[in-house]
Design a protein around this motif. Sequence first.
Motif, PDB file in Angstrom:
ATOM      1  N   GLU A  97       0.914  -1.357   0.034  1.00 18.19           N
ATOM      2  CA  GLU A  97       0.099  -0.191  -0.138  1.00 18.19           C
ATOM      3  C   GLU A  97       0.895   1.398  -0.020  1.00 18.19           C
ATOM      4  N   ILE A  98       0.401   2.284  -0.726  1.00 19.94           N
ATOM      5  CA  ILE A  98       1.168   3.603  -0.587  1.00 19.94           C
ATOM      6  C   ILE A  98      -0.046   4.336  -0.004  1.00 19.94           C
ATOM      7  N   HIS A  99       0.370   5.012   1.108  1.00 18.76           N
ATOM      8  CA  HIS A  99      -0.308   5.822   1.937  1.00 18.76           C
ATOM      9  C   HIS A  99      -0.119   7.287   1.336  1.00 18.76           C
ATOM     10  N   ALA A 100      -0.966   7.715   0.502  1.00 15.75           N
ATOM     11  CA  ALA A 100      -0.439   9.010  -0.160  1.00 15.75           C
ATOM     12  C   ALA A 100      -1.046  10.305   0.380  1.00 15.75           C
ATOM     13  N   VAL A 101      -2.281  10.353   1.259  1.00 18.09           N
ATOM     14  CA  VAL A 101      -2.655  11.202   1.841  1.00 18.09           C
ATOM     15  C   VAL A 101      -3.140  10.682   3.367  1.00 18.09           C
ATOM     16  N   ARG A 102      -2.252  11.450   4.265  1.00 16.85           N
ATOM     17  CA  ARG A 102      -2.241  11.010   5.658  1.00 16.85           C
ATOM     18  C   ARG A 102      -2.861  11.981   6.596  1.00 16.85           C
ATOM     19  N   GLY A 103      -4.096  12.016   7.008  1.00 18.65           N
ATOM     20  CA  GLY A 103      -4.710  12.674   8.041  1.00 18.65           C
ATOM     21  C   GLY A 103      -4.962  14.112   7.674  1.00 18.65           C
ATOM     22  N   VAL A 104      -5.455  14.373   6.349  1.00 16.66           N
ATOM     23  CA  VAL A 104      -5.740  15.891   6.052  1.00 16.66           C
ATOM     24  C   VAL A 104      -6.883  16.297   6.278  1.00 16.66           C
ATOM     25  N   SER A 105      -6.803  17.633   7.133  1.00 14.35           N
ATOM     26  CA  SER A 105      -8.410  17.944   7.319  1.00 14.35           C
ATOM     27  C   SER A 105      -8.136  19.702   6.953  1.00 14.35           C
ATOM     28  N   PHE A 106      -9.347  20.219   6.356  1.00 14.78           N
ATOM     29  CA  PHE A 106      -9.714  21.613   6.112  1.00 14.78           C
ATOM     30  C   PHE A 106     -11.188  21.761   5.683  1.00 14.78           C
ATOM     31  N   VAL A 107     -11.368  23.140   5.778  1.00 20.84           N
ATOM     32  CA  VAL A 107     -12.512  23.420   5.110  1.00 20.84           C
ATOM     33  C   VAL A 107     -12.416  24.647   4.156  1.00 20.84           C
ATOM     34  N   ALA A 108     -12.895  24.419   2.860  1.00 14.86           N
ATOM     35  CA  ALA A 108     -12.918  25.468   2.107  1.00 14.86           C
ATOM     36  C   ALA A 108     -14.539  26.116   1.972  1.00 14.86           C
ATOM     37  N   TYR A 109     -14.301  27.329   1.892  1.00 16.85           N
ATOM     38  CA  TYR A 109     -15.460  28.256   1.905  1.00 16.85           C
ATOM     39  C   TYR A 109     -15.987  28.749   0.527  1.00 16.85           C
ATOM     40  N   LYS A 110     -17.200  29.236   0.384  1.00 16.51           N
ATOM     41  CA  LYS A 110     -17.725  29.927  -0.751  1.00 16.51           C
ATOM     42  C   LYS A 110     -16.655  31.086  -1.162  1.00 16.51           C
ATOM     43  N   GLY A 111     -16.421  31.093  -2.501  1.00 16.66           N
ATOM     44  CA  GLY A 111     -15.593  31.984  -2.910  1.00 16.66           C
ATOM     45  C   GLY A 111     -14.031  31.663  -2.562  1.00 16.66           C
ATOM     46  N   ASP A 112     -13.599  30.712  -2.101  1.00 15.30           N
ATOM     47  CA  ASP A 112     -11.945  30.253  -1.787  1.00 15.30           C
ATOM     48  C   ASP A 112     -11.835  29.909  -3.275  1.00 15.30           C
ATOM     49  N   ALA A 113     -10.330  30.572  -3.616  1.00 13.86           N
ATOM     50  CA  ALA A 113      -9.376  30.088  -4.630  1.00 13.86           C
ATOM     51  C   ALA A 113      -8.317  29.266  -3.956  1.00 13.86           C
ATOM     52  N   ILE A 114      -8.207  28.292  -3.706  1.00 12.10           N
ATOM     53  CA  ILE A 114      -7.175  27.525  -2.836  1.00 12.10           C
ATOM     54  C   ILE A 114      -5.896  26.831  -3.792  1.00 12.10           C
ATOM     55  N   GLY A 115      -5.036  27.452  -3.484  1.00 15.75           N
ATOM     56  CA  GLY A 115      -3.644  26.781  -4.429  1.00 15.75           C
ATOM     57  C   GLY A 115      -3.132  25.612  -3.276  1.00 15.75           C
ATOM     58  N   VAL A 116      -2.664  24.527  -4.168  1.00 17.17           N
ATOM     59  CA  VAL A 116      -2.416  23.270  -3.280  1.00 17.17           C
ATOM     60  C   VAL A 116      -0.705  23.166  -3.768  1.00 17.17           C
ATOM     61  N   ILE A 117       0.105  23.320  -2.953  1.00 15.47           N
ATOM     62  CA  ILE A 117       1.566  23.053  -3.285  1.00 15.47           C
ATOM     63  C   ILE A 117       2.359  21.960  -2.515  1.00 15.47           C
ATOM     64  N   GLY A 118       3.520  21.757  -2.888  1.00  9.83           N
ATOM     65  CA  GLY A 118       4.226  20.545  -2.352  1.00  9.83           C
ATOM     66  C   GLY A 118       5.131  20.020  -3.435  1.00  9.83           C
ATOM     67  N   THR A 119       6.232  19.278  -2.973  1.00  9.08           N
ATOM     68  CA  THR A 119       7.184  18.834  -3.829  1.00  9.08           C
ATOM     69  C   THR A 119       6.445  17.406  -4.676  1.00  9.08           C
ATOM     70  N   ASN A 120       7.199  17.049  -5.675  1.00  7.29           N
ATOM     71  CA  ASN A 120       6.774  15.826  -6.173  1.00  7.29           C
ATOM     72  C   ASN A 120       6.438  14.578  -5.340  1.00  7.29           C
ATOM     73  N   GLY A 121       5.031  14.169  -5.588  1.00  6.71           N
ATOM     74  CA  GLY A 121       4.742  12.784  -4.761  1.00  6.71           C
ATOM     75  C   GLY A 121       4.331  13.359  -3.395  1.00  6.71           C
ATOM     76  N   SER A 122       3.784  14.548  -3.216  1.00 10.26           N
ATOM     77  CA  SER A 122       3.519  14.914  -1.857  1.00 10.26           C
ATOM     78  C   SER A 122       2.069  14.770  -1.648  1.00 10.26           C
ATOM     79  N   GLY A 123       1.344  14.305  -2.583  1.00  8.76           N
ATOM     80  CA  GLY A 123      -0.092  13.942  -2.560  1.00  8.76           C
ATOM     81  C   GLY A 123      -1.236  15.085  -3.130  1.00  8.76           C
ATOM     82  N   LYS A 124      -0.638  15.946  -3.824  1.00 10.67           N
ATOM     83  CA  LYS A 124      -1.487  17.070  -4.174  1.00 10.67           C
ATOM     84  C   LYS A 124      -2.538  16.509  -5.117  1.00 10.67           C
ATOM     85  N   SER A 125      -2.190  15.707  -6.331  1.00  5.82           N
ATOM     86  CA  SER A 125      -3.252  15.305  -7.318  1.00  5.82           C
ATOM     87  C   SER A 125      -4.089  14.384  -6.575  1.00  5.82           C
ATOM     88  N   THR A 126      -3.604  13.328  -5.542  1.00  6.85           N
ATOM     89  CA  THR A 126      -4.599  12.300  -5.016  1.00  6.85           C
ATOM     90  C   THR A 126      -5.517  13.268  -3.941  1.00  6.85           C
TER      91      THR A 126
END
Length: 274
Positions: free
Chosen positions: A69-98
Amino acid sequence: MGRGVDVAEKEQVNHVPPPVVIDPTRQPIVVVDDLHIKYKVYGTVKEKGTGASALGRLLRGRSRPQMTEIHAVRGVSFVAYKGDAIGVIGTNGSGKSTLLKAVAGLLPPATGGVFTDGQPSLLGVGAALMKDLTGERNIILGCLAMGLTPDETKEKYQEIVQFAGLRKGFIKYPMNTYSSGMGARLRFAIASARTHDVLLIDEALATGDAKFRRRSKRKIEELRKNAGAVFLVAHQLDVVAETCNRVLWLDDGQLVMDGTPEEVIAAYTEAINK
Ligand SMILES: Nc1ncnc2c1ncn2[C@@H]1O[C@H](COP(=O)(O)OP(=O)(O)OP(=O)(O)O)[C@@H](O)[C@H]1O
């Protein structure tokens, strides 16, 4: 005989994440609650990857792949609100696309949850346009697939062509004659022709030139006003800083920081330059 549990493992077992706090004054659009995503892969990753060891395994009849198993996302929590434009950054393989795929509902959580108010639409590098069909046909099919009526599609057609700004005549050529940048422009132009409850953009703007990026920025601002929330995965930090009001920094599947573009990009830049 039972296996001993070391301290780090014990902490993980007993770790109870803090509950997600929702701001009652704002309208939540996406709630991600202690999300874990695991990929099942078949391979022999625990053994040495040399030619000799592979041959040895083959001769011993032990070439059958094992599941890991590859544990790609490990315990992420957040809330996105109406009107938010949220950038997701991180190095290669950090789990952004997942993470984006999970918000789009394309990957089931191992544990935790994703809740969205409305329909998420993922616009990725490989978003499904038909390579053998012309740009023109792709616009029409894309609009119909997004739920626009034939009349709405007719209305939007010229706007999409103009926004994509392809080289003269190319709209009548099959998409397999397009450069990757041209394909990305057309995909974004089609996707942005309607409002989305949650629009997820995965590297789709990466190949655009400076002029197209400026136009995309204005378009995302417009979408933000009408849409629920927009997520943008990008390696170009200037694009994220220009376009987003908030940034999530992922590392090794975990959320390192959630804040304004200024503070998160500064901390991330410092960390990767160490
Ligand atoms: N389809 C898959 N099957 C197995 N493992 C995968 C799959 N897709 C991604 N992974 C693994 O999950 C982890 C996170 O990958 P992901 O693509 O989400 O990272 P990323 O931050 O988007 O990377 P990049 O910046 O390189 O696009 C990596 O360890 C990757 O190897």
